[in-house]
Write an enzyme that holds these catalytic residues in place. Structure first.
Site, PDB file in Angstrom:
ATOM      1  N   GLU A   1      14.579  59.335 -68.632  1.00  0.00           N
ATOM      2  CA  GLU A   1      15.898  58.853 -69.306  1.00  0.00           C
ATOM      3  C   GLU A   1      15.781  57.494 -70.362  1.00  0.00           C
ATOM      4  OE1 GLU A   1      14.998  58.450 -66.451  1.00  0.00           O
ATOM      5  OE2 GLU A   1      15.977  56.832 -65.366  1.00  0.00           O
TER       6      GLU A   1
ATOM      7  N   CYS B   1      12.409  57.597 -59.774  1.00  0.00           N
ATOM      8  CA  CYS B   1      12.245  56.314 -59.230  1.00  0.00           C
ATOM      9  C   CYS B   1      13.042  56.367 -57.805  1.00  0.00           C
ATOM     10  CB  CYS B   1      12.826  55.242 -60.225  1.00  0.00           C
ATOM     11  SG  CYS B   1      12.353  53.530 -59.983  1.00  0.00           S
TER      12      CYS B   1
ATOM     13  N   HIS C   1      10.637  56.728 -65.912  1.00  0.00           N
ATOM     14  CA  HIS C   1      11.885  56.908 -66.262  1.00  0.00           C
ATOM     15  C   HIS C   1      11.994  57.813 -67.515  1.00  0.00           C
ATOM     16  CE1 HIS C   1      13.912  54.313 -63.394  1.00  0.00           C
ATOM     17  NE2 HIS C   1      12.683  53.550 -63.375  1.00  0.00           N
TER      18      HIS C   1
END
Lengths: 790, 270
Positions: free
Chosen positions: B233, B97, B231
């Site tokens: 994560e 990002c 993302h």
């Protein structure tokens, strides 16, 4: 004679002679200095100075003005209310705090005390929560007003040493298609406000990296002149981090953004009605937000709190440092001396009184013991932000302000925090809404689609997607469910790595009911917030109350306020859900009249194991669908009546004892893993809830409406669209249905149909199909209205 | 090298905000992961101590001027040399990002001829403004991005995106030739796709930001610098996946294979 004289100092500093001032002179002084103080308050201040035999300074009077404002002192909730049935000595004490005290819940850690309510989570971890309003600034400057509203409530969480983990936002606007011609001067169009507010919240929340996980967007004519912006924040802290131990000799440390000319007289503005001149007069009262500054503050404060380096903390919000410093000193029975010239400024030239009351954003006030001062300042510096020791707490009981060595104010703190009690009058208006009469329509499927497309029911995806609800990686039940983005009842967070406990956040808001009956409006909002929480698996619920009301100087607004407070006490207590924090925003009056009495209830529950959380999407064909609760002809204030242009009078009521029992049973069934999906029934009634469950899960429903338990024989449209409280829809597998029914024994429930593979909503009555709609059509109707390009 | 010896540096600037979930993922992998304010790194310049550098998402310095631009310039000025040396050693550098935006702004991505002086691509305004939503991305890299080689080509990963500026674009005058290079050099890593794996072909919201050729993530020609908008994560654990209540709860989600592969590669290679 001129009572206000400039002192001989080189800087702007005025002395005001209050000795023997007449009422007219007092009013004149108030006006000249731009104070919002009432005559009664000015008299109180004059008499105080009379005893002290000294002149007042501009800084001193501004301090009284800030502290006595409705926004800071909540005088309506703390004062007397004269009603036809006698005088109430404090709405807060008589109803809301009493509810909390009588429940005396063991999980409440700190309530109504601090910047936020704090309850236990698990072991030594606590949850802090606060919800604020930022209506007035948002009406003038929607982006900045909403952004700083969120910024402010995040600081409330920092202000109890907690680390923010989630935000909520509830917004109320006029209809987006409101006629421009009808818009009075000074009122901004709902579409402009909507775009600005949504962008403002998104911009602030996204940049600071706190997920917005729960909220609502409501549209009603009554909000055209009075936009409503509620922003909430949830945070976590450890018990030993909650340090409140400010001592004489501790430093006053101001940290974060610099002080400027934005937000002068913000609280005075927030405690007055909006007029067509508000824009010109009050524009400087709206603050300017900088989320990155607050992100840095957040990091630094977390470290300071983990290392126990501070002795006290509070946010700088309404009233600026004047309120923050004086409140802290008073709370610990101390005095304080402050050097205003030490405060870092962002504006070139500011008068001392402006520095003292500026509401510039992203500032926090810490109390720091001398031995930790250096460390604390370094922590802020390492985060690339500023912190400055600007004064010291002492034992004098006075607030003494100096500017370049000159004493510019000395205020007795006790006089500041014992303002004269306000007396308001409450009286009902002899206005009765009537129940409409109209023939039963025959195309109920079409009506259902129209309801799904009504602004209040339609998908809020356009709003929700603009807010990051995933950041921090804790959002287990998201605001929008699955790939079809259905409306979940509540958000579930799993905030701790080493524990399975979940936090459940939901809200309830029924403003249209408030136009009919504020008591049942409040009761319904409480039920809705709790119902939503229970529906995903929440329990051990705490509540927050946020009142947005018209001017308390009108007896009818006060009467409504008394009624709503009564409901908070009676219904809240019956549900055993203590109020732990709240806030009021009064004076929401515009050229279009008062705001609809709007009570937002936020519910904070827990779920011992997040993996038991239930979402609202149908899971599997062949499963049974149950309706919990009784359906009544309660359509007053409903979306259905509104669709026909009526308000009606049959507002939904509730039986708290029955509701408590059925919610307990639902919780038991969820813990026994019997419930596969669950959806609360609210706006639009049974039919809308059925449709939402079906199109979110991508599975059909075959429903026999004869099985719906009603207290009387209801017209089909009433049966489908009534908004009776305490009802839910529950999906249970065939093989678990016997166990489920055993658990539900003693409560009102019935099996009303089955989940099917056919992607249609098929509703039958007396053996005839009364609604048969493709899910693709229903979801299209639901998603289209707010999806149009911006 | 041994897994517990692997050291990951997660750098943050004011406004970085996806650091904790990334840190959590690395720590769960059993490696040593440290989150360090970049000012501190600028002083110590100790990049050599680490095996992986990870730039998390967020809004570094408010993303004023252009997303990631200020932080990138600061980095260039303060640790430009050290960072370049780290990359040239072939060690993994990952940006998610805002981290991706930083890697583009520093010139490491696409990095056709090594680090470029000026950015050769941009992550522009998304077609639908800021959007937080789940997307599907397909791994299309054929092997150059070695750190992801444990994720099979063609694998579809569900992860969230949350950005307002993530539309991958190339300079109009060099569009064709740059795009060709991305394919020829096997620099394409992730593309937004449909449920069946077919490309989004620009259709919103399957392609959530209007990115050129549905590009969600790319690497440099050497394959050790990787940037992506989605993302992983935030999809690391099963309970973060969007449909776990209907499809069942697994311990790990679609983000896990991403981190797993990066760590396995580092174990083997160094």
């Amino acid at each position: 004679m001129n009572r206000i004289v400039r002192s001989s100092q080189a800087f702007e500093h005025y002395l005001i002679d209050l000795l023997n001032t007449s009422d007219a002179e007092l009013k004149e002084i108030g006006k000249t200095l731009g104070l919002g103080l009432s005559l009664q308050e000015l008299q109180y201040i004059r008499d105080h100075y009379l005893i002290k035999e000294k002149k007042a300074t501009d800084v001193e009077l501004q301090t009284y003005d800030q502290t006595f404002s409705e926004h800071c002192s909540h005088k309506t909730f703390k004062g007397y209310v004269k009603t036809p049935d006698g005088t109430i000595n404090g709405l807060l004490k008589t109803y809301i705090r009493k509810e909390t005290e009588e429940i005396n819940a063991p999980w409440c850690y700190s309530v109504f005390e601090d910047n936020a309510g704090i309850v236990d989570l698990v072991d030594d971890t606590l949850v802090a929560i606060k919800v604020e309003t930022h209506n007035h600034p948002s009406a003038i400057e929607p982006f900045g007003g909403a952004a700083t509203g969120l910024g402010g409530v995040i600081r409330d969480i920092l202000g109890v040493w907690a680390s923010p983990i989630a935000c909520t936002d509830v917004l109320c606007f006029g209809p987006l298609n409101y006629s421009y011609e009808k818009l009075p001067e000074g009122v901004k169009h709902p579409t402009y406000l909507f775009n600005g507010v949504v962008d403002g919240i998104g911009s602030y929340g996204n940049s600071i990296g706190i997920p917005t996980v729960n909220g609502a967007t409501v549209f009603d004519d009554d909000y055209t002149g009075n936009v409503v912006v509620y922003a909430g924040c949830v945070g976590l802290l450890k018990k030993d981090e909650y340090v409140k131990n400010v001592k004489s000799g501790d430093y006053v440390v101001l940290a974060g953004g610099r002080t400027g000319l934005d937000g002068i007289h913000g609280v005075t503005f927030a405690s007055a009605e909006l007029t067509k001149e508000s824009e010109a007069i009050s524009r400087p009262a709206v603050q300017v937000g900088n989320p990155i500054e607050e992100e840095k503050l957040k990091r630094a404060i977390k470290q300071i709190s983990e290392e126990h380096l501070g002795s006290g903390i509070t946010d700088i919000g309404g009233g600026g440092i004047s309120c923050g410093i004086c409140e802290t000193a008073d709370k610990y029975d101390l005095g304080v001396s402050v050097d205003l010239d030490k405060i870092p400024l962002k504006a070139a030239k500011m008068a001392p009184w402006e520095i003292w009351i500026s509401e510039s954003q992203e500032r926090m006030l810490l109390a720091v013991p001398p031995k930790n001062l250096e460390k604390v300042i370094k922590i802020f510096k390492d985060e690339q932000t500023e912190a400055t020791a600007i004064g010291k707490y002492d034992q004098t009981g006075l607030a003494k302000l100096n500017y370049h060595g000159v004493k510019i104010a000395e205020i007795e703190l006790k006089s500041l925090f014992n303002p004269p009690k306000t007396t308001r009058t409450a009286n009902k208006l002899a206005k009765k809404s009537v129940e409409p009469e109209f023939p039963e329509p025959n195309n109920l499927g079409l009506i259902l689609k129209k309801l799904l497309a009504s602004y209040n029911i339609a998908s809020k995806e356009k709003v929700v997607r603009r807010y990051d609800h995933e950041v921090k990686g804790q959002t287990v039940v998201k605001p929008l469910q699955g790939w079809n983005s259905g409306p979940n009842n509540a958000a579930v967070l799993k905030p701790l790595e080493k524990s399975d406990v979940g936090i459940v956040i939901s809200s309830g808001l029924n403003p249209r009911y408030g136009k009919i009956d504020p008591y049942w409006m409040a009761a319904s909002s409480i039920d809705e917030a709790i119902r939503n929480n229970v529906a995903v698996g929440g329990r051990r619920i705490s509540l927050l109350d946020n009142f947005t009301w018209g001017s308390p100087e009108y007896p009818d607004r006060m009467d409504a306020l008394v009624e709503a407070c009564k409901a908070c006490y009676e219904i809240g207590k019956a549900y055993n859900t203590p109020f732990i924090s709240g806030k009021d925003s009064l004076y929401n009056e515009s050229p279009l009249g008062p705001v609809a009495p709007t009570l937002l209830i936020t519910a904070l529950g827990i779920i011992p194991n997040y993996s038991n959380a239930v979402t609202m999407d149908l899971k599997k064909a062949g499963n049974k669908l149950y309706l919990i609760g009784e359906t009544k002809k309660e359509l007053g204030g409903s979306e259905y009546y509104n669709l026909h242009g009526y308000l009606g009078s049959s507002v939904p009521k509730l039986d708290a004892l029955k509701a408590v029992q059925s919610y307990q049973n639902i919780t038991d069934a969820i813990d026994s893993k019997l419930i596969l999906s669950c959806h609360d029934i609210s706006e639009g009634g049974l039919a809308v809830a059925l449709a939402e469950m079906a199109f979110t899960g991508g599975l059909g429903l075959n429903i026999n409406l004869n099985k719906v338990l009603a207290n009387e024989k209801l017209r089909l449209d009433f049966l489908l669209f009534s908004e009776s409280n305490s009802r839910m829809l529950v999906e249970v597998s065939e093989e678990n249905s016997v166990t489920f029914e055993k658990i539900m024994d003693g409560t009102t429930y019935s099996s009303i149909g089955v989940v099917t593979k056919i992607p249609r909503l098929d509703l039958n009555y007396d053996g005839k199909t009364v609604v048969d709609e493709a899910l693709s059509e229903l979801i299209k109707a639901w998603k289209t209205p707010l999806e149009a390009p911006r | 090298m041994k897994r517990h010896d692997i050291k990951v540096l997660l750098m943050r600037a004011p406004g970085t905000n996806c650091d904790l979930e990334a840190l959590r993922a690395f720590r769960d992998m059993g490696v040593q992961a440290e989150l360090v304010q970049s000012q501190k790194v600028f002083k110590t310049k100790n990049l050599d101590d680490y095996n992986i550098i990870f730039f998390p998402g967020g809004f570094s310095y408010g993303d004023y001027v252009r997303s990631g631009a200020i932080w990138a310039k600061e980095m260039e000025y303060r640790i430009g040399k050290e960072l370049k040396a780290f990359v040239e050693e072939g060690k993994p550098v990952i940006g998610v990002c805002n981290g991706f935006q930083v890697l583009v702004e520093t010139g490491f991505l696409p990095g056709f001829k090594g680090k470029s002086i000026e950015p050769e691509a941009a992550l522009g305004n998304s077609t639908h403004g800021y959007q937080c939503r789940w997307i599907r991305m397909k791994k299309v890299n054929k092997g150059s991005c070695q750190m992801l080689n444990s994720v099979e080509e063609g694998t579809i990963l569900q992860t969230p995106v949350a950005h307002g500026e993530g539309r991958f674009i190339l300079p109009p005058d060099k569009l064709e030739q740059h795009l060709k290079k991305l394919y020829d050099n096997d620099q394409m890593v992730f593309r937004y796709c449909r449920e069946d794996g077919s490309p989004a072909s620009g259709e919103w919201p399957i392609n959530p930001n209007g990115a050129l050729d549905d590009i969600a993530g790319i690497c440099n020609p050497e394959g050790n610098v990787l940037g992506l908008m989605p993302h992983p994560e935030r999809a690391y654990y099963g309970h973060l996946m969007p449909t776990w209540t209907s499809t069942g709860l697994n311990k790990y989600g679609d983000g896990y294979p991403f981190f797993d592969s990066v760590i396995k590669f580092t174990e083997k290679k160094f």
